[in-house]
Structure formats: structure tokens, C-alpha cells
Design an enzyme around this catalytic site. Sequence first.
Site, mmCIF file in Angstrom:
data_model
loop_
_atom_site.group_PDB
_atom_site.id
_atom_site.type_symbol
_atom_site.label_atom_id
_atom_site.label_comp_id
_atom_site.label_asym_id
_atom_site.label_seq_id
_atom_site.Cartn_x
_atom_site.Cartn_y
_atom_site.Cartn_z
ATOM 1 N N TYR A 107 0.837 -1.211 0.000
ATOM 2 C CA TYR A 107 0.000 0.000 0.000
ATOM 3 C C TYR A 107 0.862 1.249 0.000
ATOM 4 C CZ TYR A 107 -3.257 3.590 1.238
ATOM 5 O OH TYR A 107 -3.993 4.738 1.213
ATOM 6 N N TRP A 109 1.127 5.671 -1.700
ATOM 7 C CA TRP A 109 0.785 6.659 -2.733
ATOM 8 C C TRP A 109 1.801 6.714 -3.864
ATOM 9 C CZ3 TRP A 109 -2.421 11.324 -3.167
ATOM 10 C CH2 TRP A 109 -3.636 11.182 -2.496
HETATM 11 P P1 PGD Z 1 3.788 8.089 1.462
HETATM 12 O O1 PGD Z 1 4.635 8.944 2.331
HETATM 13 O O2 PGD Z 1 3.032 8.756 0.359
HETATM 14 O O3 PGD Z 1 2.773 7.393 2.464
HETATM 15 O O4 PGD Z 1 0.798 6.355 3.451
HETATM 16 P P2 PGD Z 1 1.804 6.146 2.248
HETATM 17 O O5 PGD Z 1 2.578 4.894 2.489
HETATM 18 O O6 PGD Z 1 1.100 6.279 0.946
HETATM 19 O O7 PGD Z 1 4.661 6.877 0.895
HETATM 20 C C1 PGD Z 1 4.939 6.692 -0.433
HETATM 21 C C2 PGD Z 1 6.369 6.202 -0.568
HETATM 22 O O8 PGD Z 1 6.601 5.859 -1.921
HETATM 23 C C3 PGD Z 1 7.400 7.273 -0.222
HETATM 24 O O9 PGD Z 1 8.324 6.764 0.707
HETATM 25 C C4 PGD Z 1 8.068 7.587 -1.563
HETATM 26 O O10 PGD Z 1 9.436 7.936 -1.449
HETATM 27 C C5 PGD Z 1 7.895 6.290 -2.322
HETATM 28 N N1 PGD Z 1 7.877 6.450 -3.775
HETATM 29 C C6 PGD Z 1 7.444 7.506 -4.476
HETATM 30 N N2 PGD Z 1 7.556 7.262 -5.800
HETATM 31 C C7 PGD Z 1 8.066 6.031 -5.946
HETATM 32 C C8 PGD Z 1 8.402 5.211 -7.080
HETATM 33 O O11 PGD Z 1 8.202 5.579 -8.227
HETATM 34 N N3 PGD Z 1 8.921 3.980 -6.850
HETATM 35 C C9 PGD Z 1 9.130 3.523 -5.587
HETATM 36 N N4 PGD Z 1 9.636 2.302 -5.464
HETATM 37 N N5 PGD Z 1 8.816 4.269 -4.482
HETATM 38 C C10 PGD Z 1 8.289 5.501 -4.660
HETATM 39 C C11 PGD Z 1 -0.210 7.305 3.414
HETATM 40 C C12 PGD Z 1 -1.332 6.882 4.369
HETATM 41 O O12 PGD Z 1 -0.977 7.195 5.720
HETATM 42 C C13 PGD Z 1 -2.633 7.494 4.050
HETATM 43 S S1 PGD Z 1 -3.123 7.534 2.403
HETATM 44 C C14 PGD Z 1 -3.494 7.913 5.010
HETATM 45 S S2 PGD Z 1 -4.928 8.729 4.600
HETATM 46 C C15 PGD Z 1 -3.284 7.633 6.433
HETATM 47 N N6 PGD Z 1 -3.444 8.778 7.247
HETATM 48 C C16 PGD Z 1 -3.072 8.739 8.528
HETATM 49 C C17 PGD Z 1 -3.631 9.596 9.552
HETATM 50 O O13 PGD Z 1 -4.514 10.410 9.286
HETATM 51 N N7 PGD Z 1 -3.145 9.476 10.799
HETATM 52 C C18 PGD Z 1 -2.214 8.576 11.132
HETATM 53 N N8 PGD Z 1 -1.777 8.521 12.397
HETATM 54 N N9 PGD Z 1 -1.680 7.761 10.203
HETATM 55 C C19 PGD Z 1 -2.073 7.801 8.927
HETATM 56 N N10 PGD Z 1 -1.519 6.962 8.015
HETATM 57 C C20 PGD Z 1 -2.012 6.830 6.649
#
Ligand code: PGD
Length: 741
Positions: A107, A109
Site C-alpha cells: 500500500y 501513494w
Molecule cells: P507516502 O509517504 O506517500 O505514504 O501512506 P503512504 O505509504 O502512501 O509513501 C509513499 C512512498 O513511496 C514514499 O516513501 C516515496 O518515497 C515512495 N515512492 C514515491 N515514488 C516512488 C516510485 O516511483 N517507486 C518507488 N519504489 N517508491 C516511490 C499514506 C497513508 O498514511 C494514508 S493515504 C493515510 S490517509 C493515512 N493517514 C493517517 C492519519 O490520518 N493518521 C495517522 N496517524 N496515520 C495515517 N496513516 C495513513
Amino acid sequence: MKPSTSHWGAFSAETAPDGRLRVEPHPADPAPSPLLGNLAAALDDPSRVARPAVRRGWLENGPGPDSRRGRDKFVELPWEDVLDRLAAELDRVRREHGNQAIFGGSYGWASAGRFHHAQSQLHRFLNTIGGFTASRNTYSNGTSSVLLPHVVGDSHAVLRQASTWPTIAERTELIVAFGGMPEKNVYVTPGGVTRHQTSAHLARLGGRVALISPLRDDLPSTVDARWYPVRPATDTALMLALGHTLVAENLHDRAFLDRYCVGYPEFERSLLDKTPEWAAGITGIPAADIVALAREMAAHRTLITVTWSLQRTEHGEQPVWAAIALAAMLGQIGLPGGGFGHGYGSMGDVGDTGPELRVPSLPQGVNPVDEYIPVARIADLLLCPGEAYDYNGEVRRYPDIRLVYWAGGNPFHHHQDLNRLRRAFTRPDTVVVHEPHWTATARHADIVLPATTSLEREDLGSGRRDTHLIAMHRIAEPAGEARDDYATFAALADRLGVSTAFTEGRTPRQWLEHLYGEWGDEPSFADFWAAGELPLPPGREHHTLFADFRAAPQAHPLRTPSGRIEITSATIAGFGYPDCPGHPVWLPPTETGPLWLIANQPHTRLHSQLDAGEVSQAGKVAGREAIRLNPGDAASRGIAPGDVVRVFNTRGACLAGAVLDDAVRPGVAQLPTGAWFDPVDDHPAGPLCAHGNPNVLTADIPSSRLSQGCAGQHAAVDVERYTGPVPPVRALRPPIERGNA
Ligand code: PGD
């Protein structure tokens, strides 16, 4: 300047003569996101993964559970060597344990870009080698997406297609906004956004909004809203008391309830003792204000909105279901600008008027394995193989996972109770992560493969309801030895004998031409690429959810068992879950504490992405994530602005930098998510995150047995001024052993 896009906006960029990336927002964007300011510094930050790296313990001892995972150093090795080792390990796991022993939910983004989308690449690869255990739903709205089909027959429409903003501007007289409509979130739409229009719609709301939130800035300051500073996690009690007043004063729409709903009488009986006085004691909102608001709602065209954050809590089904019941009592569901809306201010595309076209995407193939988990149960999956759990009327069992594969997500950002997740990550034989950056998830892996960012490759970019398809040109050379996820999977597929099945013989550029060609043929790919973008046709300006159902409920029934709005659901009642009974109820949170932490989305970055960027770094206080406290709560604890504070509960603790703000209700602390987890293992007071990641404090509990959704928005905590030696923040430094490769 070359065009590209990101989840937070389209832009063009080039490397300036001083070697620094220069970024300009798309000229058609009326409100570019401040987050574009994170791109330049993060591109070549020392936190980039430069070369393939293998954890020392895995290298020496081979695969197996290991408590050193997340504590060990890494050794850099040549690409071909690491790919050989990884291909052999994938083959071993599938032969010895079966493909369901590979967890590839992954999972996250990731980045904008339709072809290089990391999860799609991973899933396509794993499908070609026999499949994987998957995950379902999202951390964003995983509670609602399970509940809503029972109540209104559909989750997609409710989460994305409520009344459009122009309809609200013209027709809505009162918006009762539970959780507000936070502007910081509307800059973001998954996959990209070219014209940010929601801020302008928010600015025009004027004095029509009742803001129900513990945080006053959950609406932009330009909106002259009435603030009801509700106690966190008590919105359902407020909704039930509003319903009580409607019944007590005969203001509810009996004809609507009879014609369009089932199960109202049972719900009404449960409202009898939910008086405004009862709710005042729970919510902190005076009874007279509750009565006045209920009368106002009945007298006007009223839109009741609930942010997705409200369902990201324990019992998160209840505020969503209760708001639908309340909107049904007002009888305005299906009227333009009235009824119920979900997610305004949670994401840029909710209420937006752009086209909802299917944009090109990489085919993922078919997963031959049918095992999956609800996404937020990752730690239980790894810790409790074979154990039974409830989910949406089923009893399921966790499979035994031997290999975890993540690309494009950061569970050590997004999951709850990170100290428990650390224990869970010691269990598999092997953990593989593709990452551009040394995130905490990369640090908890055995094999880390450096991935390019979207600026370092070519792609097609467009988000839901985007106004343009963007030709994402390569803007920078890959950092270090980073490779596209596609190139990595192609090399593994080759080693495992499925090269053609995975690549279909195409280079990345040939894939872009192929995906574009399948989607449309005018203009030609060459012309589109040279132009840098393709404007998409406009969408519907006016739209109202459930208008057809309202006009003709027989001809357009909802996809619920009754065809109507299920204020009581016999299906859910039949599951017998005490934490989600058959109609909306008030269920108090299990925990209480001196302070209630709101762990919401940050305004300085998207989730944990680009924490090293300038905007994110500028928001830190004393080098740590900023925690906001009400001045009264700070004073009673001897905390001054800029102090390093320790935020703690029985699960863990983190350091943060104090900001005092009366926009935060007394009794509440707000610490956003996304500071990179920085564990200090040997701290005398127990596990500590030096950087301010609130997920060391949140509980790893589901919203309920119905949805098993993420409940990470809240935690009971206390805060104290930190007086010990302040540990440095090391999360942005690579954990590499030098001189050992
Ligand atoms: P990101 O930081 O977007 O968080 O959680 P999510 O895991 O989606 O992580 C994406 C990762 O992908 C980053 O480390 C980035 O460097 C890497 N990445 C980007 N592009 C690429 C690529 O092309 N290839 C590869 N291999 N990697 C890549 C988000 C999630 O957190 C979400 S959606 C929600 S809504 C939640 N919200 C909360 C909240 O409200 N409160 C708490 N306490 N916790 C939450 N967690 C959740």
C-alpha cells in the site's frame, strides 16, 4: 523547461546553471501547491538510496526472522549480484511455501505517472511469477468504503461524486462541516492535478458554514465560519442530539423517511434519550447551541459533510452513518446542494467538476492467489499467522507470510503503533523494498533497491478529474545508480524465466506509446509528447448525488438489499458486531487521556514524501515535527513556544517542537503525520522517536470488526517539557556501512 506532474500539481522544471532544480507551476494553475517547493532539495538529498544495499545480518545469515531488522547497517553491492540473490529468494519462497507466502499488498501513494506507478509494476510482476497475498481498501477511507455499500449501496459515488462545488455555491444555504474542509488537503489528488480550483470554491463559502472541529483552521481563515469546538471523537453524539431535537420539535421529514429509507423507526427509538443536554456533556458544545443548530438545519437547504479523517478512528463507521441518518431526517438527500457529502476538504477531487475519464494505466494481469487482508491489518498478518479475524461478515484467517515486498509505500509512516510494527517486521524471512529514499521502511528491509523518482523518467500523468494529460518528460538524470521499478522487475522477470510475459518486449517509451494509443489516437503520440500536454474535455459543472433515486426510487433503486437508504441495516445487525451494531450509535472511545492527540495530514508535505524538502524542513521546530497545543494546556505543563516536548502514552513516545495556538481546542494536541520515524533504541525512558512521528502513539486497532479500517487519526496522550539530552535526528542519513562493499 520540461513538463511533469505530481500528486500535488503539474509543473515544469529544469536544472539551472547553478545545478539546482528550478520548478515553475503549470501556467493554468490558479492556486499552485506550496508543496512544489519540496521537489528541488529532495531530488539529490543525502537521503536518496544511491546503490542496491543488503542488510548485514541477511547477507551473513541468509533469510529468516531477525530482531536486528531495522537496527542493522547495510552493505552496498553491485546490481547484478543483488538481483541474482533476490531472484533466488523469490524462487525459494514460492517453491517451499507457495505464492501466498509473498505479501505484495504494498500500500502507498508512490508517485504520479500512469506507467511507472510502483504498485501496478509490483503487482504485474508478482502476477507473472504466480501471484501474492494482496491488501484491500485504503488507509484514506477504508472504513467508509466497507460501510457505505451496506447503507447507500455504493461507496465510489459517495466518496467522489457528491454535489459539485458550483451547485453548492448556488444552492446550499448552510454547510454543517464535521471535520471542516481543510484547505491543506485539497492541493492533493492521486495521480496529478493541473488546475487547483477547490481553494477558490472554499474562499467563496462566506458565512454559511458551521465548522464542527477541535481545530479552528480546519477551514481557511477567509471563511467566516461559526466554530463549534467539539471534543475529538464525539461527533456522533452531537449528530444524535441534533436528530433528537429534530424529532422533539417535529422538524424531521417523515414523508422522505417513509419513501426512501428503511429502519428509521428503530433508529428514532434509540434517539429518545440522546438529548442536547446529554450530548453537551460529551461533546463540550452547549445544549442551546445544539438546539439552535438543529432548527437552522431544518429551515435551510443544508449540506452535512464529514471529512474522511472522522472515519479514520475507532468506531469510525458511526459518524458517517449517523450523518447520513441525519441528512435523511432533513429530507434533502438528492436535492441540489443538500443532503450528505463525504470528503470535501479531504482530497482535491471531491466536488470537483473535471471530467471523470479513464486515463491510461498499466495492465496488472490476474493474481492467481485469492488471499488478501484489509489493508490496515499488516502487523496482525505478520504477527499472527493462522489466526482468525472478522471482516464484513466473514471469518478469515491470516496466511503465513515469508517474504514482504514493498514498492511505492511507507508502512513505517502510514501504520499505527510503530513499535508493534517493528516487532512484526522481525518475523518474515525476507523484506524487499524499492525506494528513492532511505525511509524507515527501507531501513527495516533486507534488500533495498534504489528507485528513480518521477523526475528521472518519462511517463503519462493525470489524476482523477484532471483537466490535462501531461507528457512527463525526464527532467533530471537518475540519482546514483537508481533504476526505474520497471527495469528492476524486468531484470528479475528475466532471471525467473518470465521476461516476455512481464515486458511484452517493450521499452518504457514503447509502453507509453502503446498505452496512449490504446486510450486515444488524436493527436498522435509524437504531437502530444512535443506539446507536453493534452487538454481533456470539461466535466459536468452541476451534479447532485442520488438525484435520480430521489426522482424515481423504483426506477433508480440504490444497490442496498432494500433498494433504499438503510438507516438500520439488517445485514450489519446480522453480523452481531458489538463495535458496529445495526444502526448508528454512540460508542465512546476505549481510551481516555489527559490530552487527545489529532494525528492528521501535514500541510508541509504529502504524507511522508520529501520530508527532506525545503517546505517540510521549514515547518520543523527545534529540528522536530511541530506539535500544536492550546496555550492553557501548555502553561499548565510549563511548556513555552519552541520547547522540545515529549509526547507519550503506554505504547511509545516521541519528541516534537512546541507551537502554542488557540486555534486548537483545550485538551487537544495536534501533531501531523509524516516526520520520518527515527527510533532511539537505548533511551532510558523506553522507545522514543526523536523526530516526532505520531504513529508511535496511535493504537493498532481497527475502526471496527466490520471494516477493519485504519483508526490512526486519534490517540490519548500526555505531553511534558523534555529536559534530558536531546538526541539528534538521524532519519535523513543513510544507514550504510562505509568501506565494506
Ligand atoms: P507516502 O509517504 O506517500 O505514504 O501512506 P503512504 O505509504 O502512501 O509513501 C509513499 C512512498 O513511496 C514514499 O516513501 C516515496 O518515497 C515512495 N515512492 C514515491 N515514488 C516512488 C516510485 O516511483 N517507486 C518507488 N519504489 N517508491 C516511490 C499514506 C497513508 O498514511 C494514508 S493515504 C493515510 S490517509 C493515512 N493517514 C493517517 C492519519 O490520518 N493518521 C495517522 N496517524 N496515520 C495515517 N496513516 C495513513
